[in-house]
Design a protein around this motif. Structure first.
Motif, PDB file in Angstrom:
ATOM      1  N   VAL B  72      59.175  20.403 116.306  1.00  0.00           N
ATOM      2  CA  VAL B  72      59.334  19.344 117.311  1.00  0.00           C
ATOM      3  C   VAL B  72      60.830  19.127 117.459  1.00  0.00           C
ATOM      4  O   VAL B  72      61.530  18.848 116.480  1.00  0.00           O
ATOM      5  CB  VAL B  72      58.642  18.040 116.860  1.00  0.00           C
ATOM      6  CG1 VAL B  72      58.852  16.948 117.905  1.00  0.00           C
ATOM      7  CG2 VAL B  72      57.163  18.278 116.619  1.00  0.00           C
ATOM      8  N   GLU B  73      61.323  19.298 118.680  1.00  0.00           N
ATOM      9  CA  GLU B  73      62.770  19.222 118.891  1.00  0.00           C
ATOM     10  C   GLU B  73      63.090  18.065 119.820  1.00  0.00           C
ATOM     11  O   GLU B  73      62.396  17.868 120.827  1.00  0.00           O
ATOM     12  CB  GLU B  73      63.262  20.534 119.525  1.00  0.00           C
ATOM     13  CG  GLU B  73      63.066  21.721 118.605  1.00  0.00           C
ATOM     14  CD  GLU B  73      63.107  23.046 119.358  1.00  0.00           C
ATOM     15  OE1 GLU B  73      63.292  23.041 120.595  1.00  0.00           O
ATOM     16  OE2 GLU B  73      62.942  24.082 118.710  1.00  0.00           O
ATOM     17  N   PRO B  74      64.117  17.309 119.521  1.00  0.00           N
ATOM     18  CA  PRO B  74      64.485  16.213 120.432  1.00  0.00           C
ATOM     19  C   PRO B  74      65.053  16.766 121.735  1.00  0.00           C
ATOM     20  O   PRO B  74      65.752  17.774 121.730  1.00  0.00           O
ATOM     21  CB  PRO B  74      65.566  15.451 119.637  1.00  0.00           C
ATOM     22  CG  PRO B  74      66.104  16.463 118.666  1.00  0.00           C
ATOM     23  CD  PRO B  74      65.006  17.425 118.364  1.00  0.00           C
ATOM     24  N   GLY B  75      64.689  16.171 122.839  1.00  0.00           N
ATOM     25  CA  GLY B  75      65.235  16.592 124.134  1.00  0.00           C
ATOM     26  C   GLY B  75      65.855  15.390 124.812  1.00  0.00           C
ATOM     27  O   GLY B  75      65.982  14.329 124.200  1.00  0.00           O
ATOM     28  N   GLU B  76      66.254  15.556 126.078  1.00  0.00           N
ATOM     29  CA  GLU B  76      66.834  14.435 126.825  1.00  0.00           C
ATOM     30  C   GLU B  76      65.779  13.367 127.075  1.00  0.00           C
ATOM     31  O   GLU B  76      66.040  12.185 127.018  1.00  0.00           O
ATOM     32  CB  GLU B  76      67.385  14.940 128.160  1.00  0.00           C
ATOM     33  CG  GLU B  76      68.710  15.649 127.979  1.00  0.00           C
ATOM     34  CD  GLU B  76      69.222  16.216 129.288  1.00  0.00           C
ATOM     35  OE1 GLU B  76      68.710  15.843 130.355  1.00  0.00           O
ATOM     36  OE2 GLU B  76      70.138  17.050 129.223  1.00  0.00           O
ATOM     37  N   GLY B  77      64.549  13.813 127.337  1.00  0.00           N
ATOM     38  CA  GLY B  77      63.435  12.882 127.550  1.00  0.00           C
ATOM     39  C   GLY B  77      62.602  12.838 126.273  1.00  0.00           C
ATOM     40  O   GLY B  77      63.138  12.630 125.178  1.00  0.00           O
ATOM     41  N   PRO B  78      61.297  13.070 126.423  1.00  0.00           N
ATOM     42  CA  PRO B  78      60.422  13.079 125.247  1.00  0.00           C
ATOM     43  C   PRO B  78      60.712  14.280 124.354  1.00  0.00           C
ATOM     44  O   PRO B  78      61.343  15.257 124.781  1.00  0.00           O
ATOM     45  CB  PRO B  78      59.027  13.153 125.844  1.00  0.00           C
ATOM     46  CG  PRO B  78      59.207  13.598 127.253  1.00  0.00           C
ATOM     47  CD  PRO B  78      60.586  13.294 127.666  1.00  0.00           C
ATOM     48  N   GLU B  79      60.217  14.213 123.117  1.00  0.00           N
ATOM     49  CA  GLU B  79      60.417  15.337 122.192  1.00  0.00           C
ATOM     50  C   GLU B  79      59.705  16.570 122.716  1.00  0.00           C
ATOM     51  O   GLU B  79      58.671  16.467 123.363  1.00  0.00           O
ATOM     52  CB  GLU B  79      59.834  14.972 120.824  1.00  0.00           C
ATOM     53  CG  GLU B  79      60.635  13.901 120.113  1.00  0.00           C
ATOM     54  CD  GLU B  79      59.990  13.524 118.792  1.00  0.00           C
ATOM     55  OE1 GLU B  79      58.744  13.619 118.700  1.00  0.00           O
ATOM     56  OE2 GLU B  79      60.723  13.152 117.861  1.00  0.00           O
ATOM     57  N   ARG B  80      60.292  17.722 122.407  1.00  0.00           N
ATOM     58  CA  ARG B  80      59.692  18.987 122.876  1.00  0.00           C
ATOM     59  C   ARG B  80      59.042  19.692 121.696  1.00  0.00           C
ATOM     60  O   ARG B  80      59.669  19.898 120.666  1.00  0.00           O
ATOM     61  CB  ARG B  80      60.785  19.884 123.473  1.00  0.00           C
ATOM     62  CG  ARG B  80      61.216  19.418 124.845  1.00  0.00           C
ATOM     63  CD  ARG B  80      62.578  19.941 125.260  1.00  0.00           C
ATOM     64  NE  ARG B  80      62.935  21.254 124.783  1.00  0.00           N
ATOM     65  CZ  ARG B  80      63.032  22.344 125.564  1.00  0.00           C
ATOM     66  NH1 ARG B  80      62.758  22.253 126.839  1.00  0.00           N
ATOM     67  NH2 ARG B  80      63.425  23.481 125.055  1.00  0.00           N
ATOM     68  N   LYS B  81      57.745  20.086 121.914  1.00  0.00           N
ATOM     69  CA  LYS B  81      57.032  20.795 120.847  1.00  0.00           C
ATOM     70  C   LYS B  81      57.102  22.291 121.115  1.00  0.00           C
ATOM     71  O   LYS B  81      56.936  22.719 122.261  1.00  0.00           O
ATOM     72  CB  LYS B  81      55.565  20.369 120.826  1.00  0.00           C
ATOM     73  CG  LYS B  81      55.357  18.937 120.394  1.00  0.00           C
ATOM     74  CD  LYS B  81      53.880  18.578 120.483  1.00  0.00           C
ATOM     75  CE  LYS B  81      53.686  17.103 120.138  1.00  0.00           C
ATOM     76  NZ  LYS B  81      52.362  16.624 120.499  1.00  0.00           N
ATOM     77  N   ARG B  82      57.351  23.018 120.020  1.00  0.00           N
ATOM     78  CA  ARG B  82      57.300  24.478 120.167  1.00  0.00           C
ATOM     79  C   ARG B  82      56.004  24.960 119.535  1.00  0.00           C
ATOM     80  O   ARG B  82      55.722  24.667 118.369  1.00  0.00           O
ATOM     81  CB  ARG B  82      58.503  25.137 119.495  1.00  0.00           C
ATOM     82  CG  ARG B  82      58.674  26.571 119.980  1.00  0.00           C
ATOM     83  CD  ARG B  82      60.036  27.151 119.668  1.00  0.00           C
ATOM     84  NE  ARG B  82      60.209  27.296 118.243  1.00  0.00           N
ATOM     85  CZ  ARG B  82      61.292  26.921 117.579  1.00  0.00           C
ATOM     86  NH1 ARG B  82      62.301  26.353 118.218  1.00  0.00           N
ATOM     87  NH2 ARG B  82      61.400  27.099 116.280  1.00  0.00           N
ATOM     88  N   TYR B  83      55.199  25.680 120.343  1.00  0.00           N
ATOM     89  CA  TYR B  83      53.877  26.125 119.896  1.00  0.00           C
ATOM     90  C   TYR B  83      53.940  27.570 119.405  1.00  0.00           C
ATOM     91  O   TYR B  83      54.659  28.402 119.966  1.00  0.00           O
ATOM     92  CB  TYR B  83      52.860  26.041 121.047  1.00  0.00           C
ATOM     93  CG  TYR B  83      52.638  24.628 121.539  1.00  0.00           C
ATOM     94  CD1 TYR B  83      51.644  23.824 120.991  1.00  0.00           C
ATOM     95  CD2 TYR B  83      53.438  24.099 122.544  1.00  0.00           C
ATOM     96  CE1 TYR B  83      51.446  22.532 121.444  1.00  0.00           C
ATOM     97  CE2 TYR B  83      53.255  22.809 123.003  1.00  0.00           C
ATOM     98  CZ  TYR B  83      52.257  22.020 122.457  1.00  0.00           C
ATOM     99  OH  TYR B  83      52.068  20.744 122.903  1.00  0.00           O
ATOM    100  N   ALA B  84      53.137  27.828 118.342  1.00  0.00           N
ATOM    101  CA  ALA B  84      53.037  29.211 117.831  1.00  0.00           C
ATOM    102  C   ALA B  84      51.557  29.559 117.681  1.00  0.00           C
ATOM    103  O   ALA B  84      50.716  28.679 117.454  1.00  0.00           O
ATOM    104  CB  ALA B  84      53.740  29.322 116.482  1.00  0.00           C
ATOM    105  N   ILE B  85      51.246  30.824 117.832  1.00  0.00           N
ATOM    106  CA  ILE B  85      49.849  31.263 117.700  1.00  0.00           C
ATOM    107  C   ILE B  85      49.497  31.352 116.205  1.00  0.00           C
ATOM    108  O   ILE B  85      50.352  31.690 115.374  1.00  0.00           O
ATOM    109  CB  ILE B  85      49.638  32.620 118.421  1.00  0.00           C
ATOM    110  CG1 ILE B  85      48.152  32.933 118.566  1.00  0.00           C
ATOM    111  CG2 ILE B  85      50.363  33.759 117.703  1.00  0.00           C
ATOM    112  CD1 ILE B  85      47.871  34.077 119.550  1.00  0.00           C
TER     113      ILE B  85
END
Lengths: 226, 188
Positions: B72-85
């Motif tokens: 989960v990475e902080p962004g300018e707006g909401p946090e951004r989730k990075r998905y993996a299989i």
């Protein structure tokens, strides 16, 4: 000149007891690509032959640029075909003894154009049809797709007003057929030539602007001209 | 009856957006936005995915254990989730790719019904088939134009649609040629 380029009205034609056309009518505008579709034996090739002045209808009339083809003598019709019409057939019908370049230059030579200029124009058209590399080869030495593109170059080299194409992809696989159709219709549109395309393949007809169906010797225009 | 959107759906979204996402994630973990962008670019064509659809699909894959949130990475707006299989996700997508799709004779059944009804009600079934034929060919022309102007991916997608339409047209022609025969079997 305004008005349709080619008009056929109520054509009838029989071969012995077999009735090939029984009231076929068609109109082709300048620069238009019209697909003539129908099952085997429906009369679509006979219609093309009548439109091109190769076969005389038993009754009915064909007018090209306002001229009644039935009123012309055989030699006048031959001259008209050479000057204003181009032809592409299913099997190319190239002259086997001539090179591909000479085949394309042939209609120009028949119109008494000098060899050098005729071959220069022929080479340009071979290049345009993406077969420049076969210029010096004879038809028997090239693939079916290449041969058909040479035939298209020969049909267009005289800058005809109409190209008659009778099953031009009938002997080709899908990929080569698509290429021939893309190049044929692309070049015709660029030069302003109309195309009358006889085919029983819908994917080939999809390169046209309009479709006319022939059934039992009669035409049915499913999408009337705009 | 046919639109390009219908075909785009037949080709990919109708099958499974989820499994397509899994396939995109198998190469490398990605953010939801990247998945949507890639999906729209490669498969969406005239029908890009809505963001709601993207995140609903990812939530479902998460619940099924087919993907996981790698970071989960902080962004300018909401946090951004990075998905993996996940391993289960890889198995799922491998199974899906290996399975043949069921051919769907969806159009013919509708047209067959219309043809029979036309015969039963004394209308012209031949006219009905001609109207359909003209519509099919109109669509084929549109696809041929798109193919001419498109890149290889566009050409292949259009070819898929064109072959299906061509098959339908053959059915229309065959049916038109057998209308008299059919009338004998359906009319009392």
């Amino acid at each position: 000149m305004t008005g349709p380029l080619l008009v056929a009205e109520d054509l009838h034609r029989s071969f012995g007891p077999t009735r090939a056309l029984a009231g076929a009518s068609l109109r082709v505008d300048r620069g238009e690509v019209v697909a003539v579709m129908g099952s085997s034996g429906s009369g679509k090739s006979t219609l093309l032959h009548c439109l091109a002045g190769i076969v005389r209808p038993d009754s009915g009339r064909v007018r090209f640029a306002g001229r009644d083809l039935g009123a012309l003598t055989d030699s006048e019709r031959s001259a008209l075909r050479r000057a204003a019409f181009g032809f592409v057939f299913q099997f190319g019908q190239l002259v086997p003894e001539l090179t591909c370049l000479e085949n394309v230059a042939l209609p120009l030579r028949l119109d008494r154009l000098g060899r050098r200029e005729a071959e220069r124009r022929a080479a340009e058209w071979l290049d345009r049809l993406e077969v420049a590399e076969v210029a010096g080869k004879r038809p028997g030495e090239v693939s079916g797709g290449q041969g058909q593109r040479v035939a298209v170059a020969r049909a267009l080299v005289t800058r005809p007003q109409v190209v008659f194409a009778d099953e031009p992809t009938g002997a080709l696989d899908s990929l080569n057929g698509e290429r021939v159709m893309r190049l044929l219709t692309g070049a015709a549109r660029e030069t302003g030539a109309a195309v009358v395309l006889v085919t029983h393949e819908a994917r080939v007809a999809a390169y046209s602007d309009r479709e006319v169906v022939v059934r039992d010797g009669r035409t049915r225009d499913l999408e009337p001209a705009a | 009856m046919y639109t390009f959107g219908v075909y785009a759906m037949c080709i990919v979204p109708g099958m499974s957006i989820g499994q397509t996402f899994l396939g995109l994630l198998e190469a490398t973990p990605r953010h939801g936005y990247d998945i949507k962008r890639l999906y729209d670019e490669r498969f969406g064509h005239a029908r890009p995915l809505a963001y709601g659809q993207v995140y609903a699909t990812l939530s479902r894959l998460l619940r099924s254990g087919l993907v996981e949130v790698e970071a989960v990475e902080p962004g300018e707006g909401p946090e951004r989730k990075r998905y993996a299989i996940t391993e289960a996700g890889v198995t799922d997508v491998a199974g899906w790719l290996a399975r043949a799709e069921k051919p769907e004779p969806y159009l013919q059944s509708t047209l067959y019904t219309k043809v029979v009804l036309a015969l039963l009600t004394g209308r012209s079934a031949a006219d009905l088939l001609d109207v359909q034929r003209a519509e099919h060919l109109r669509m084929m022309r549109e696809l041929t134009r798109r193919k001419r102007d498109g890149d290889l991916a566009e050409q292949l997608i259009c070819d898929h649609a064109l072959f299906h339409l061509e098959a339908d047209l053959r059915w229309l022609e065959l049916t038109a040629a057998r209308l008299d025969e059919l009338a004998k079997t359906v009319l009392p």
